[in-house]
Design a protein around this motif. Structure first.
Motif, PDB file in Angstrom:
ATOM      1  N   ARG A 198       0.832  -1.203   0.000  1.00  0.00           N
ATOM      2  CA  ARG A 198       0.000   0.000   0.000  1.00  0.00           C
ATOM      3  C   ARG A 198       0.864   1.251   0.000  1.00  0.00           C
ATOM      4  O   ARG A 198       2.035   1.200   0.332  1.00  0.00           O
ATOM      5  CB  ARG A 198      -0.905  -0.015   1.235  1.00  0.00           C
ATOM      6  CG  ARG A 198      -2.054  -0.992   1.085  1.00  0.00           C
ATOM      7  CD  ARG A 198      -2.741  -1.302   2.388  1.00  0.00           C
ATOM      8  NE  ARG A 198      -2.987  -0.120   3.211  1.00  0.00           N
ATOM      9  CZ  ARG A 198      -3.736  -0.118   4.315  1.00  0.00           C
ATOM     10  NH1 ARG A 198      -4.295  -1.245   4.716  1.00  0.00           N
ATOM     11  NH2 ARG A 198      -3.913   0.965   5.023  1.00  0.00           N
ATOM     12  N   LYS A 199       0.228   2.372  -0.351  1.00  0.00           N
ATOM     13  CA  LYS A 199       0.972   3.642  -0.349  1.00  0.00           C
ATOM     14  C   LYS A 199       1.526   3.950   1.042  1.00  0.00           C
ATOM     15  O   LYS A 199       2.644   4.403   1.201  1.00  0.00           O
ATOM     16  CB  LYS A 199       0.004   4.781  -0.723  1.00  0.00           C
ATOM     17  CG  LYS A 199       0.066   5.180  -2.175  1.00  0.00           C
ATOM     18  CD  LYS A 199      -0.863   6.346  -2.458  1.00  0.00           C
ATOM     19  CE  LYS A 199      -1.214   6.312  -3.935  1.00  0.00           C
ATOM     20  NZ  LYS A 199      -2.184   7.309  -4.343  1.00  0.00           N
ATOM     21  N   ASP A 200       0.706   3.680   2.057  1.00  0.00           N
ATOM     22  CA  ASP A 200       1.062   4.055   3.420  1.00  0.00           C
ATOM     23  C   ASP A 200       1.710   2.920   4.206  1.00  0.00           C
ATOM     24  O   ASP A 200       2.330   3.155   5.240  1.00  0.00           O
ATOM     25  CB  ASP A 200      -0.203   4.539   4.160  1.00  0.00           C
ATOM     26  CG  ASP A 200      -1.346   3.512   4.079  1.00  0.00           C
ATOM     27  OD1 ASP A 200      -1.337   2.676   3.150  1.00  0.00           O
ATOM     28  OD2 ASP A 200      -2.227   3.534   4.950  1.00  0.00           O
ATOM     29  N   ILE A 201       1.556   1.682   3.720  1.00  0.00           N
ATOM     30  CA  ILE A 201       2.088   0.523   4.447  1.00  0.00           C
ATOM     31  C   ILE A 201       2.819  -0.325   3.421  1.00  0.00           C
ATOM     32  O   ILE A 201       2.267  -0.614   2.371  1.00  0.00           O
ATOM     33  CB  ILE A 201       0.936  -0.318   5.050  1.00  0.00           C
ATOM     34  CG1 ILE A 201       0.150   0.518   6.059  1.00  0.00           C
ATOM     35  CG2 ILE A 201       1.448  -1.598   5.676  1.00  0.00           C
ATOM     36  CD1 ILE A 201      -1.094  -0.163   6.576  1.00  0.00           C
ATOM     37  N   ALA A 202       4.039  -0.747   3.725  1.00  0.00           N
ATOM     38  CA  ALA A 202       4.861  -1.380   2.685  1.00  0.00           C
ATOM     39  C   ALA A 202       4.504  -2.837   2.412  1.00  0.00           C
ATOM     40  O   ALA A 202       5.314  -3.608   1.933  1.00  0.00           O
ATOM     41  CB  ALA A 202       6.324  -1.260   3.061  1.00  0.00           C
ATOM     42  N   THR A 203       3.299  -3.243   2.755  1.00  0.00           N
ATOM     43  CA  THR A 203       2.849  -4.588   2.416  1.00  0.00           C
ATOM     44  C   THR A 203       1.325  -4.575   2.315  1.00  0.00           C
ATOM     45  O   THR A 203       0.718  -3.496   2.276  1.00  0.00           O
ATOM     46  CB  THR A 203       3.346  -5.631   3.454  1.00  0.00           C
ATOM     47  OG1 THR A 203       2.945  -6.943   3.059  1.00  0.00           O
ATOM     48  CG2 THR A 203       2.827  -5.349   4.849  1.00  0.00           C
ATOM     49  N   SER A 204       0.712  -5.741   2.244  1.00  0.00           N
ATOM     50  CA  SER A 204      -0.750  -5.818   2.145  1.00  0.00           C
ATOM     51  C   SER A 204      -1.184  -7.125   2.788  1.00  0.00           C
ATOM     52  O   SER A 204      -0.358  -8.008   3.045  1.00  0.00           O
ATOM     53  CB  SER A 204      -1.177  -5.830   0.679  1.00  0.00           C
ATOM     54  OG  SER A 204      -0.749  -7.060   0.099  1.00  0.00           O
TER      55      SER A 204
END
Ligand code: GLU
Length: 291
Positions: A198-204
């Motif tokens: 994600r843009k704000d979190i480096a994973t999903s």
């Protein structure tokens, strides 16, 4: 050369081993009856039973809910192997997987905002839909190399999406086995080019769950049938990352008296509230169909 290499465990032969299962809640609130069902289901299906906190979203997850969850699960009579994996402590593992997918050409940066995606979909008119609504229309997949480089250089925030068509072409047809539904062909295109970072979190969710289940040696993934579509993506990711392939069992969801699936609004059905109201763990287990 990629900066990271994703090391993975050797593919296990799980034909003759007893299953390792896990319960993997996000610590965003108190556990309710639906969680209790999922945890008991996983415990009953597995020989080894793990607990994992899916806490990649710091804006929604709080450690005090982890403590509450441990307490409620223990009250329910469950025991799990320590240490418990907290996803927020393993961002390097997800980064390594992303680096490998990126080096293999399966990812592309997506600069779109939610509004831009909505606008684009409205313009298409008859946009393809998946189970969760209209699919991402692929706007950033077709950016030219120059455009992409320019936007990256300008520091515009971006997510990383999986190029499903390219990934499928590389893996060929894939199958997965659900304990109840039998062998199923993987249809990862059902959710479109999903976001893996994600843009704000480096994973999903998709990436973290797939990597964790492999690294933790989970051989039977049990979870609610609301996540069945995700499994198509997870199977594809396993093929792309050379990860061992577990079996799955998607179970029914517990609903309230009006047939709605339980959510945080159902405060009366949290294990905490039931316990404080005098319910015993044995009566809850029995109500949910476990001895
Ligand atoms: N963390 C997910 C949830 O709370 C479950 C993850 C999974 O089982 O794949 O619904």
């Amino acid at each position: 050369m990629p900066r990271y290499f994703f090391r993975h465990p050797k593919t296990r032969d799980t034909t003759n081993t007893l299953p390792t299962t896990r319960f993997a809640p996000s610590p965003t609130g108190l556990l309710h009856l639906g969680h209790a069902f999922a945890a008991l289901f996983a415990r009953q299906a597995g020989t080894r039973f793990l607990l994992r906190f899916e806490d990649i979203d710091p804006s929604r997850c709080h450690p005090e809910f982890e403590d509450a969850m441990r307490e409620d699960l223990a009250w329910l009579g469950l025991a799990w192997e320590e240490p418990v994996r907290r996803q927020s402590e393993h961002l390097d593992d997800y980064q390594a997987a992303l680096a490998r997918l990126e080096a293999d050409g399966f990812l592309y940066p997506c600069f779109c905002t939610r509004k831009e995606i909505e606008r684009e979909i409205a313009q298409i008119g008859n946009a393809p839909h998946g189970p969760e609504g209209p699919l991402y229309p692929g706007t950033c997949r077709t950016l030219s190399t120059d455009e992409r480089a320019e936007r990256l250089a300008s520091g515009t925030g971006h997510a990383l999406r999986l190029d499903i068509a390219r990934a499928r072409a590389a893996t060929g047809p894939l199958f997965w086995v659900d304990r109840e539904k039998g062998p199923l062909p993987a249809e990862p295109a059902i959710l479109g080019d999903v976001i893996l970072a994600r843009k704000d979190i480096a994973t999903s969710y998709h990436l973290a769950v797939t990597v964790d289940d492999a690294l933790q040696g989970v051989t039977l993934v049990t979870r609610g049938e609301d996540l069945l579509e995700s499994t198509h993506i997870h199977r594809l990711l396993q093929a792309l990352l050379d990860l061992p392939v577990p079996a799955w069992h998607h179970h029914r969801l517990i609903t309230d008296s009006e047939g709605r699936r339980l959510a945080k609004r159902d405060r009366a059905l949290t294990l905490r509230a039931l316990r404080e109201g005098g319910r015993s763990p044995a009566s809850i287990r029995k109500e949910l169909g476990f001895a």
